[in-house]
Scaffold this motif. Structure first.
Motif, PDB file in Angstrom:
ATOM      1  N   LEU A  91       0.811  -1.219   0.000  1.00  0.00           N
ATOM      2  CA  LEU A  91       0.000   0.000   0.000  1.00  0.00           C
ATOM      3  C   LEU A  91       0.843   1.267   0.000  1.00  0.00           C
ATOM      4  O   LEU A  91       0.361   2.332   0.358  1.00  0.00           O
ATOM      5  CB  LEU A  91      -0.928   0.007   1.227  1.00  0.00           C
ATOM      6  N   ARG A  92       2.091   1.182  -0.427  1.00  0.00           N
ATOM      7  CA  ARG A  92       2.976   2.347  -0.357  1.00  0.00           C
ATOM      8  C   ARG A  92       2.914   3.224  -1.594  1.00  0.00           C
ATOM      9  O   ARG A  92       3.239   4.409  -1.530  1.00  0.00           O
ATOM     10  CB  ARG A  92       4.423   1.883  -0.150  1.00  0.00           C
ATOM     11  N   HIS A  93       2.557   2.639  -2.748  1.00  0.00           N
ATOM     12  CA  HIS A  93       2.552   3.384  -3.999  1.00  0.00           C
ATOM     13  C   HIS A  93       1.233   3.159  -4.728  1.00  0.00           C
ATOM     14  O   HIS A  93       0.719   2.044  -4.768  1.00  0.00           O
ATOM     15  CB  HIS A  93       3.717   2.941  -4.894  1.00  0.00           C
ATOM     16  N   TRP A  94       0.720   4.230  -5.305  1.00  0.00           N
ATOM     17  CA  TRP A  94      -0.577   4.145  -5.961  1.00  0.00           C
ATOM     18  C   TRP A  94      -0.569   3.176  -7.135  1.00  0.00           C
ATOM     19  O   TRP A  94      -1.559   2.474  -7.382  1.00  0.00           O
ATOM     20  CB  TRP A  94      -1.027   5.532  -6.415  1.00  0.00           C
ATOM     21  N   TRP A  95       0.533   3.105  -7.873  1.00  0.00           N
ATOM     22  CA  TRP A  95       0.552   2.211  -9.027  1.00  0.00           C
ATOM     23  C   TRP A  95       0.450   0.754  -8.590  1.00  0.00           C
ATOM     24  O   TRP A  95      -0.163  -0.069  -9.300  1.00  0.00           O
ATOM     25  CB  TRP A  95       1.795   2.448  -9.883  1.00  0.00           C
ATOM     26  N   VAL A  96       1.015   0.431  -7.424  1.00  0.00           N
ATOM     27  CA  VAL A  96       0.906  -0.935  -6.907  1.00  0.00           C
ATOM     28  C   VAL A  96      -0.532  -1.236  -6.493  1.00  0.00           C
ATOM     29  O   VAL A  96      -1.083  -2.298  -6.811  1.00  0.00           O
ATOM     30  CB  VAL A  96       1.859  -1.146  -5.716  1.00  0.00           C
ATOM     31  N   VAL A  97      -1.159  -0.290  -5.794  1.00  0.00           N
ATOM     32  CA  VAL A  97      -2.536  -0.478  -5.333  1.00  0.00           C
ATOM     33  C   VAL A  97      -3.477  -0.669  -6.520  1.00  0.00           C
ATOM     34  O   VAL A  97      -4.278  -1.616  -6.552  1.00  0.00           O
ATOM     35  CB  VAL A  97      -2.984   0.727  -4.478  1.00  0.00           C
ATOM     36  N   ASN A 163       2.799  -0.760 -14.490  1.00  0.00           N
ATOM     37  CA  ASN A 163       3.918  -1.458 -13.856  1.00  0.00           C
ATOM     38  C   ASN A 163       5.258  -1.023 -14.436  1.00  0.00           C
ATOM     39  O   ASN A 163       6.289  -1.123 -13.779  1.00  0.00           O
ATOM     40  CB  ASN A 163       3.752  -2.970 -13.996  1.00  0.00           C
ATOM     41  N   VAL A 164       5.246  -0.534 -15.663  1.00  0.00           N
ATOM     42  CA  VAL A 164       6.466  -0.035 -16.291  1.00  0.00           C
ATOM     43  C   VAL A 164       6.728   1.414 -15.895  1.00  0.00           C
ATOM     44  O   VAL A 164       7.834   1.774 -15.482  1.00  0.00           O
ATOM     45  CB  VAL A 164       6.384  -0.172 -17.823  1.00  0.00           C
ATOM     46  N   TYR A 165       5.690   2.262 -15.990  1.00  0.00           N
ATOM     47  CA  TYR A 165       5.879   3.697 -15.769  1.00  0.00           C
ATOM     48  C   TYR A 165       5.758   4.124 -14.309  1.00  0.00           C
ATOM     49  O   TYR A 165       6.249   5.181 -13.930  1.00  0.00           O
ATOM     50  CB  TYR A 165       4.881   4.480 -16.621  1.00  0.00           C
ATOM     51  N   LYS A 166       5.057   3.322 -13.475  1.00  0.00           N
ATOM     52  CA  LYS A 166       4.928   3.581 -12.036  1.00  0.00           C
ATOM     53  C   LYS A 166       4.478   5.016 -11.748  1.00  0.00           C
ATOM     54  O   LYS A 166       5.185   5.793 -11.096  1.00  0.00           O
ATOM     55  CB  LYS A 166       6.254   3.288 -11.328  1.00  0.00           C
ATOM     56  N   PRO A 191      14.585   5.530 -12.608  1.00  0.00           N
ATOM     57  CA  PRO A 191      15.458   4.434 -13.056  1.00  0.00           C
ATOM     58  C   PRO A 191      16.392   3.954 -11.962  1.00  0.00           C
ATOM     59  O   PRO A 191      16.690   2.766 -11.882  1.00  0.00           O
ATOM     60  CB  PRO A 191      16.251   5.074 -14.210  1.00  0.00           C
ATOM     61  N   ALA A 192      16.847   4.846 -11.082  1.00  0.00           N
ATOM     62  CA  ALA A 192      17.782   4.444 -10.025  1.00  0.00           C
ATOM     63  C   ALA A 192      17.149   3.423  -9.105  1.00  0.00           C
ATOM     64  O   ALA A 192      17.733   2.388  -8.786  1.00  0.00           O
ATOM     65  CB  ALA A 192      18.251   5.663  -9.222  1.00  0.00           C
ATOM     66  N   SER A 194      14.281   1.796  -9.753  1.00  0.00           N
ATOM     67  CA  SER A 194      13.755   0.675 -10.531  1.00  0.00           C
ATOM     68  C   SER A 194      14.821  -0.388 -10.735  1.00  0.00           C
ATOM     69  O   SER A 194      14.542  -1.571 -10.716  1.00  0.00           O
ATOM     70  CB  SER A 194      13.251   1.172 -11.896  1.00  0.00           C
ATOM     71  N   ARG A 195      16.083   0.061 -10.910  1.00  0.00           N
ATOM     72  CA  ARG A 195      17.152  -0.933 -11.080  1.00  0.00           C
ATOM     73  C   ARG A 195      17.359  -1.739  -9.822  1.00  0.00           C
ATOM     74  O   ARG A 195      17.681  -2.923  -9.868  1.00  0.00           O
ATOM     75  CB  ARG A 195      18.453  -0.223 -11.461  1.00  0.00           C
ATOM     76  N   SER A 196      17.167  -1.108  -8.664  1.00  0.00           N
ATOM     77  CA  SER A 196      17.349  -1.867  -7.423  1.00  0.00           C
ATOM     78  C   SER A 196      16.301  -2.918  -7.253  1.00  0.00           C
ATOM     79  O   SER A 196      16.504  -3.944  -6.622  1.00  0.00           O
ATOM     80  CB  SER A 196      17.321  -0.902  -6.219  1.00  0.00           C
ATOM     81  N   ARG A 197      15.096  -2.660  -7.836  1.00  0.00           N
ATOM     82  CA  ARG A 197      14.061  -3.672  -7.764  1.00  0.00           C
ATOM     83  C   ARG A 197      14.415  -4.888  -8.578  1.00  0.00           C
ATOM     84  O   ARG A 197      14.108  -6.014  -8.259  1.00  0.00           O
ATOM     85  CB  ARG A 197      12.728  -3.072  -8.260  1.00  0.00           C
TER      86      ARG A 197
END
Length: 198
Positions: A91-97, A163-166, A191-192, A194-197
């Protein structure tokens, strides 16, 4: 396997994360591909001039839709696992929700509506007498058979895009941004991070 870390209280280990991510990508791509197949079969049954081809297309729907139930379930479960087991959180980011809500709704529709619709159409065609026109056997379901996978393709493509653009930033439940990301001036969807993910 879960491991403790400074960023999250419970995170998937790198190997587990890659395994879950692989399963999620395969399930998501397969789900879209399956929806495309259903749409093509539905259009063939509705529009083809040859009654035998239309009949075969409707019968095939009952078989092709079968993998959709486990595939959609795997996409949902693996998506939840990736959210809970990584720094993105549930529940931390709207794109995930939004992504998870849409996936859950689509999964429920596959289980409760799409699969019974396709199997029902196949059963009607199989039970109809040879002299009965295919369109009459299927009845009003012919349009729904086309609309349902078209809606699924649109919704799943939208989920893939976010999921790509977040987009949309963090929710009110997200708390402060990670210090390392703040120092770099990076947002969670940059991108910084996103790469860690990955």
């Amino acid at each position: 396997m879960l491991r403790s870390g400074r960023r999250t209280s419970a995170a998937l280990s790198p190997k587990a994360r890659k395994a879950v991510l692989t399963a999620h990508v395969i399930a998501s791509v397969a789900w879209i591909g399956l929806s495309v197949c259903l749409l093509v079969l539905g259009l063939t049954g509705l529009l083809h001039a040859d009654p035998q081809v239309s009949r075969a297309a409707y019968i095939a729907l009952g078989v092709v839709v079968t993998p959709g139930q486990p595939i959609s379930g795997l996409a949902l479960v693996s998506g939840i696992a990736l959210s809970v087991g990584t720094k993105w959180g549930l529940l931390r980011h709207w794109w995930v929700v939004v992504s998870l809500v849409l996936t859950a709704v689509m999964t429920a529709l596959v289980q409760l509506s799409l699969a019974p619709l396709m199997r029902g159409a196949a059963a009607k065609v199989l039970a109809a007498a040879p002299e009965v026109p295919v369109a009459d056997a299927v009845g009003g379901d012919a349009v729904s058979i086309v609309v349902a996978p078209a809606v699924a393709i649109t919704a799943l493509s939208f989920v893939a895009a976010i999921n790509v653009y977040k987009p949309w930033g963090r929710t009110s439940r997200s708390g402060p941004a990670h210090p390392a990301a703040t120092r770099r001036g990076a947002s969670p969807g940059s991108p910084a991070t996103s790469r860690s993910r990955r």
